[in-house]
Design a protein around this motif. Structure first.
Motif, PDB file in Angstrom:
ATOM      1  N   ALA A 223       0.795  -1.137   0.006  1.00 19.21           N
ATOM      2  CA  ALA A 223       0.045  -0.184   0.100  1.00 19.21           C
ATOM      3  C   ALA A 223       0.754   1.203   0.022  1.00 19.21           C
ATOM      4  CB  ALA A 223      -1.008  -0.159   1.129  1.00 19.21           C
ATOM      5  N   ALA A 224       1.817   1.305   0.915  1.00 28.96           N
ATOM      6  CA  ALA A 224       2.857   2.378   0.853  1.00 28.96           C
ATOM      7  C   ALA A 224       3.472   2.608  -0.461  1.00 28.96           C
ATOM      8  CB  ALA A 224       3.647   2.081   2.106  1.00 28.96           C
ATOM      9  N   LEU A 225       3.909   1.579  -1.110  1.00 31.35           N
ATOM     10  CA  LEU A 225       4.827   1.749  -2.220  1.00 31.35           C
ATOM     11  C   LEU A 225       3.799   1.916  -3.490  1.00 31.35           C
ATOM     12  CD1 LEU A 225       7.838  -0.752  -1.560  1.00 31.35           C
ATOM     13  CD2 LEU A 225       7.655   1.880  -1.432  1.00 31.35           C
ATOM     14  N   LEU A 226       2.564   1.383  -3.518  1.00 31.18           N
ATOM     15  CA  LEU A 226       1.663   1.764  -4.598  1.00 31.18           C
ATOM     16  C   LEU A 226       1.450   3.177  -4.753  1.00 31.18           C
ATOM     17  CD1 LEU A 226      -0.222   0.753  -6.573  1.00 31.18           C
ATOM     18  CD2 LEU A 226      -2.101   0.385  -5.058  1.00 31.18           C
ATOM     19  N   ALA A 227       1.506   3.686  -3.447  1.00 31.89           N
ATOM     20  CA  ALA A 227       1.378   5.023  -3.384  1.00 31.89           C
ATOM     21  C   ALA A 227       2.198   6.225  -4.398  1.00 31.89           C
ATOM     22  CB  ALA A 227       1.259   5.868  -2.010  1.00 31.89           C
ATOM     23  N   SER A 228       3.578   5.664  -4.264  1.00 32.62           N
ATOM     24  CA  SER A 228       4.699   6.033  -5.112  1.00 32.62           C
ATOM     25  C   SER A 228       4.356   5.900  -6.705  1.00 32.62           C
ATOM     26  CB  SER A 228       5.774   5.655  -4.729  1.00 32.62           C
ATOM     27  OG  SER A 228       6.393   6.243  -3.524  1.00 32.62           O
ATOM     28  N   GLU A 229       3.863   4.965  -6.759  1.00 37.98           N
ATOM     29  CA  GLU A 229       3.523   4.333  -8.279  1.00 37.98           C
ATOM     30  C   GLU A 229       2.399   5.404  -8.826  1.00 37.98           C
ATOM     31  OE1 GLU A 229       0.595   1.000 -10.218  1.00 37.98           O
ATOM     32  OE2 GLU A 229       2.699   0.159  -9.931  1.00 37.98           O
ATOM     33  N   GLN A 230       1.533   5.496  -7.833  1.00 39.44           N
ATOM     34  CA  GLN A 230       0.349   6.530  -8.245  1.00 39.44           C
ATOM     35  C   GLN A 230       0.848   7.982  -8.425  1.00 39.44           C
ATOM     36  OE1 GLN A 230      -1.940   5.355  -4.851  1.00 39.44           O
ATOM     37  NE2 GLN A 230      -3.018   4.121  -5.986  1.00 39.44           N
ATOM     38  N   VAL A 231       1.886   8.388  -7.746  1.00 34.99           N
ATOM     39  CA  VAL A 231       2.619   9.574  -7.972  1.00 34.99           C
ATOM     40  C   VAL A 231       3.130   9.524  -9.357  1.00 34.99           C
ATOM     41  CG1 VAL A 231       4.481  11.151  -7.359  1.00 34.99           C
ATOM     42  CG2 VAL A 231       3.033  10.086  -5.545  1.00 34.99           C
ATOM     43  N   GLY A 232       3.705   8.601  -9.859  1.00 33.23           N
ATOM     44  CA  GLY A 232       4.314   8.555 -11.227  1.00 33.23           C
ATOM     45  C   GLY A 232       3.077   8.472 -12.212  1.00 33.23           C
ATOM     46  N   VAL A 233       2.126   7.947 -11.884  1.00 33.99           N
ATOM     47  CA  VAL A 233       1.056   7.894 -12.895  1.00 33.99           C
ATOM     48  C   VAL A 233       0.523   9.505 -13.049  1.00 33.99           C
ATOM     49  CG1 VAL A 233      -1.408   7.431 -13.558  1.00 33.99           C
ATOM     50  CG2 VAL A 233       0.284   5.722 -12.600  1.00 33.99           C
ATOM     51  N   ALA A 234       0.532  10.084 -12.074  1.00 34.50           N
ATOM     52  CA  ALA A 234      -0.248  11.226 -11.868  1.00 34.50           C
ATOM     53  C   ALA A 234       0.919  12.357 -12.745  1.00 34.50           C
ATOM     54  CB  ALA A 234      -0.600  11.847 -10.676  1.00 34.50           C
ATOM     55  N   GLN A 235       2.233  12.280 -12.369  1.00 31.19           N
ATOM     56  CA  GLN A 235       3.188  13.103 -13.056  1.00 31.19           C
ATOM     57  C   GLN A 235       3.054  13.086 -14.410  1.00 31.19           C
ATOM     58  OE1 GLN A 235       5.839  14.903 -10.902  1.00 31.19           O
ATOM     59  NE2 GLN A 235       5.865  15.988 -12.972  1.00 31.19           N
ATOM     60  N   TRP A 236       3.043  11.581 -15.034  1.00 31.74           N
ATOM     61  CA  TRP A 236       3.058  11.644 -16.461  1.00 31.74           C
ATOM     62  C   TRP A 236       1.868  12.358 -17.145  1.00 31.74           C
ATOM     63  CZ3 TRP A 236      -0.329   9.845 -20.144  1.00 31.74           C
ATOM     64  CH2 TRP A 236       0.336   9.945 -21.760  1.00 31.74           C
ATOM     65  N   ALA A 277       4.479  14.222  -1.226  1.00 34.21           N
ATOM     66  CA  ALA A 277       4.857  14.353  -0.055  1.00 34.21           C
ATOM     67  C   ALA A 277       4.340  13.280   0.992  1.00 34.21           C
ATOM     68  CB  ALA A 277       4.260  15.733   0.751  1.00 34.21           C
ATOM     69  N   VAL A 278       2.965  12.889   0.695  1.00 35.93           N
ATOM     70  CA  VAL A 278       2.754  11.894   1.713  1.00 35.93           C
ATOM     71  C   VAL A 278       3.198  10.422   1.324  1.00 35.93           C
ATOM     72  CG1 VAL A 278       0.559  12.846   2.709  1.00 35.93           C
ATOM     73  CG2 VAL A 278       0.689  11.616   0.645  1.00 35.93           C
ATOM     74  N   ALA A 279       3.403  10.303  -0.102  1.00 35.92           N
ATOM     75  CA  ALA A 279       3.997   9.090  -0.687  1.00 35.92           C
ATOM     76  C   ALA A 279       5.500   8.761  -0.132  1.00 35.92           C
ATOM     77  CB  ALA A 279       4.025   8.991  -2.001  1.00 35.92           C
ATOM     78  N   ARG A 280       6.056  10.137  -0.179  1.00 32.25           N
ATOM     79  CA  ARG A 280       7.597  10.110   0.333  1.00 32.25           C
ATOM     80  C   ARG A 280       7.466   9.753   1.869  1.00 32.25           C
ATOM     81  NH1 ARG A 280      12.231   9.064  -2.027  1.00 32.25           N
ATOM     82  NH2 ARG A 280      13.018  10.606  -1.056  1.00 32.25           N
ATOM     83  N   HIS A 281       6.616  10.075   2.499  1.00 33.13           N
ATOM     84  CA  HIS A 281       6.604   9.801   4.010  1.00 33.13           C
ATOM     85  C   HIS A 281       6.295   8.423   4.300  1.00 33.13           C
ATOM     86  CE1 HIS A 281       5.819  10.174   8.375  1.00 33.13           C
ATOM     87  NE2 HIS A 281       4.589   9.934   8.058  1.00 33.13           N
ATOM     88  N   ALA A 282       5.417   7.963   3.524  1.00 31.28           N
ATOM     89  CA  ALA A 282       5.191   6.471   3.717  1.00 31.28           C
ATOM     90  C   ALA A 282       6.423   5.794   3.557  1.00 31.28           C
ATOM     91  CB  ALA A 282       4.117   5.978   2.947  1.00 31.28           C
ATOM     92  N   ALA A 283       7.301   5.964   2.171  1.00 29.05           N
ATOM     93  CA  ALA A 283       8.335   5.030   2.017  1.00 29.05           C
ATOM     94  C   ALA A 283       9.362   5.441   3.212  1.00 29.05           C
ATOM     95  CB  ALA A 283       8.716   5.900   0.648  1.00 29.05           C
ATOM     96  N   ASP A 284       9.542   6.587   3.849  1.00 29.75           N
ATOM     97  CA  ASP A 284      10.443   6.694   4.584  1.00 29.75           C
ATOM     98  C   ASP A 284      10.177   5.899   5.913  1.00 29.75           C
ATOM     99  OD1 ASP A 284      12.991   8.283   5.366  1.00 29.75           O
ATOM    100  OD2 ASP A 284      11.555   9.036   6.794  1.00 29.75           O
ATOM    101  N   CYS A 285       8.952   5.962   6.222  1.00 31.26           N
ATOM    102  CA  CYS A 285       8.544   5.146   7.610  1.00 31.26           C
ATOM    103  C   CYS A 285       8.749   3.688   7.229  1.00 31.26           C
ATOM    104  CB  CYS A 285       7.298   5.376   7.637  1.00 31.26           C
ATOM    105  SG  CYS A 285       6.618   7.005   8.065  1.00 31.26           S
ATOM    106  N   LEU A 286       8.456   3.141   5.892  1.00 31.26           N
ATOM    107  CA  LEU A 286       8.788   1.700   5.779  1.00 31.26           C
ATOM    108  C   LEU A 286      10.413   1.384   5.777  1.00 31.26           C
ATOM    109  CD1 LEU A 286       7.276  -0.496   4.747  1.00 31.26           C
ATOM    110  CD2 LEU A 286       7.678  -0.028   2.563  1.00 31.26           C
ATOM    111  N   ALA A 287      11.105   2.510   5.178  1.00 36.77           N
ATOM    112  CA  ALA A 287      12.544   2.133   4.999  1.00 36.77           C
ATOM    113  C   ALA A 287      13.187   2.367   6.517  1.00 36.77           C
ATOM    114  CB  ALA A 287      13.262   3.234   4.234  1.00 36.77           C
ATOM    115  N   THR A 288      12.735   3.076   7.410  1.00 34.52           N
ATOM    116  CA  THR A 288      13.287   3.113   8.995  1.00 34.52           C
ATOM    117  C   THR A 288      12.806   2.332   9.826  1.00 34.52           C
ATOM    118  OG1 THR A 288      11.885   5.118   9.399  1.00 34.52           O
ATOM    119  CG2 THR A 288      13.893   5.564   8.227  1.00 34.52           C
ATOM    120  N   GLY A 289      11.586   1.848   9.456  1.00 32.99           N
ATOM    121  CA  GLY A 289      11.121   0.578  10.480  1.00 32.99           C
ATOM    122  C   GLY A 289      10.104   1.681  11.550  1.00 32.99           C
TER     123      GLY A 289
END
Length: 377
Positions: A223-236, A277-289
């Motif tokens: 769920a956290a990383l799907l958000a980053s994919e969705q950011v990429g979709v929106a960016q294109w 911003a929220v996608a990067r926060h989710a990825a960072d939380c996942l990375a840092t546990g």
């Protein structure tokens, strides 16, 4: 608080992934592929996994991985979303890999990290992180009996990670007793399949609470990383639409000069900025546990899913007639955005989870005239 800006290594990774996708996964090739019998581009996957080592980004180096983190995985997800690349990255390098990392299954993890095998977590793609997937039955042997509907990235998988009533099992996807049937799905670049197990030989890799925790960790990461994919979709969608409205003329002037078009794209830009911003926060939380990872993932999905859909809808509409044709790629992004909004829990489901995780009180109801119930916070 962590710095959520992209560092130099992440930008270098983005450049490498984008260059490879630009060369080997243009949208014209993706359009041609989804009309054929092989929607997944396994040659592209071999390049991503082999040349760039993306299949094992979060896997420790001693297990054949890159020893990076989930922030780097999120950058890759952005670029794959930007290209709507038809590869099993989310299913294998995110969901299955996170489950294996959680339960400590080293042998299979090494195979996935080097790209030698592809795996899929055999749960319905709509399963939210706080849900308990319905288990199949495990009988002595051990063999598995049961069915799982709507599994993402199952068709190209060599291994299925299956939730049974006594743990998490690894099943050879080509073994006797395993049948996978493609189902019609909105997003032809990420197909779904119904999996039927009829006395399929299996190997248990986690049992009891460890199995439950591994599946929950995988779904949360997904769920956290799907958000980053969705950011990429929106960016294109935003970049392509801005380029179009600058060159498309009506009444002797670019349509991008009209106030209604400007305001629509400004709204998309604001949504995209907040979504990133929220996608990067989710990825960072996942990375840092971070202990708030589940909350961050729920927040990211609650916002990014709808942001991607809004951007894709604006892309189709502001392209005018060409945006509604099969020959233009806009429909690929709208379908990816729409299907992603249903994957791993809907936005409403994540908002409910977010309220629970943040200890927010549920809405109260009061009765209006004629017996109508309305919500009142």
């Amino acid at each position: 608080m962590s710095d959520l800006r992209y560092d130099d290594d992440e930008e270098a990774l983005r450049d490498s992934v984008r260059a490879l996708l630009t060369a080997h996964a243009p949208w014209s090739r993706t359009l041609a592929r989804i009309d054929g019998d092989e929607p997944y581009d396994m040659a592209l996957w071999a390049r991503l996994a082999g040349e760039l080592g993306l299949a094992g980004l979060p896997v420790p180096e001693e297990h054949g991985g890159a020893g990076a983190g989930f922030r780097e995985v999120a950058v890759v997800c952005e670029e794959l979303g930007r290209a709507v690349a038809p590869v099993p990255f989310l299913g294998s390098a995110v969901l299955a890999t996170r489950a294996l990392l959680a339960c400590g299954e080293v042998e299979l993890l090494e195979q996935l990290a080097t790209g030698r095998r592809v795996a899929a977590l055999a749960v319905p793609f709509a399963t939210a992180p706080d849900a308990r997937p319905h288990p199949v039955a495990a009988v002595p042997g051990p063999v598995l009996r049961g069915a799982v509907a709507g599994v993402a990235d199952a068709l190209p998988a060599d291994v299925l990670l299956v939730v049974a009533d006594d743990g998490l099992y690894a099943v050879d996807a080509r073994a006797p007793g395993v049948r996978m049937t493609p189902v019609v799905s909105l997003d032809a670049t990420r197909t779904l399949a119904d999996v039927v197990l009829a006395d399929a030989p299996a190997r248990r890799i986690a049992a009891g609470p460890a199995a439950t925790d591994a599946v929950a960790a995988a779904l949360t990461a997904g769920a956290a990383l799907l958000a980053s994919e969705q950011v990429g979709v929106a960016q294109w969608c935003l970049e392509t639409t801005v380029a179009h409205v600058r060159t498309r003329h009506q009444f002797g002037r670019p349509i991008g000069s009209f106030q209604a078009v400007k305001h629509r794209l400004a709204d998309v830009w604001v949504q995209l900025t907040e979504a990133r911003a929220v996608a990067r926060h989710a990825a960072d939380c996942l990375a840092t546990g971070d202990p708030d990872t589940a909350l961050a993932a729920a927040l990211a999905q609650a916002y990014c899913a709808e942001a991607a859909v809004d951007a894709a809808q604006a892309c189709v509409q502001l392209h005018g007639g060409i945006g509604f044709t099969w020959e233009h790629p806009a429909h690929l992004y709208l379908k990816r955005a729409r299907s992603g909004a249903l994957a791993l829990g809907t936005a409403d489901r994540h908002r409910a989870a977010l309220a629970r995780l943040a200890d927010l009180p549920p809405p109260e109801h009061r009765k209006e005239p004629f017996g109508v119930l309305t919500k009142q916070s």
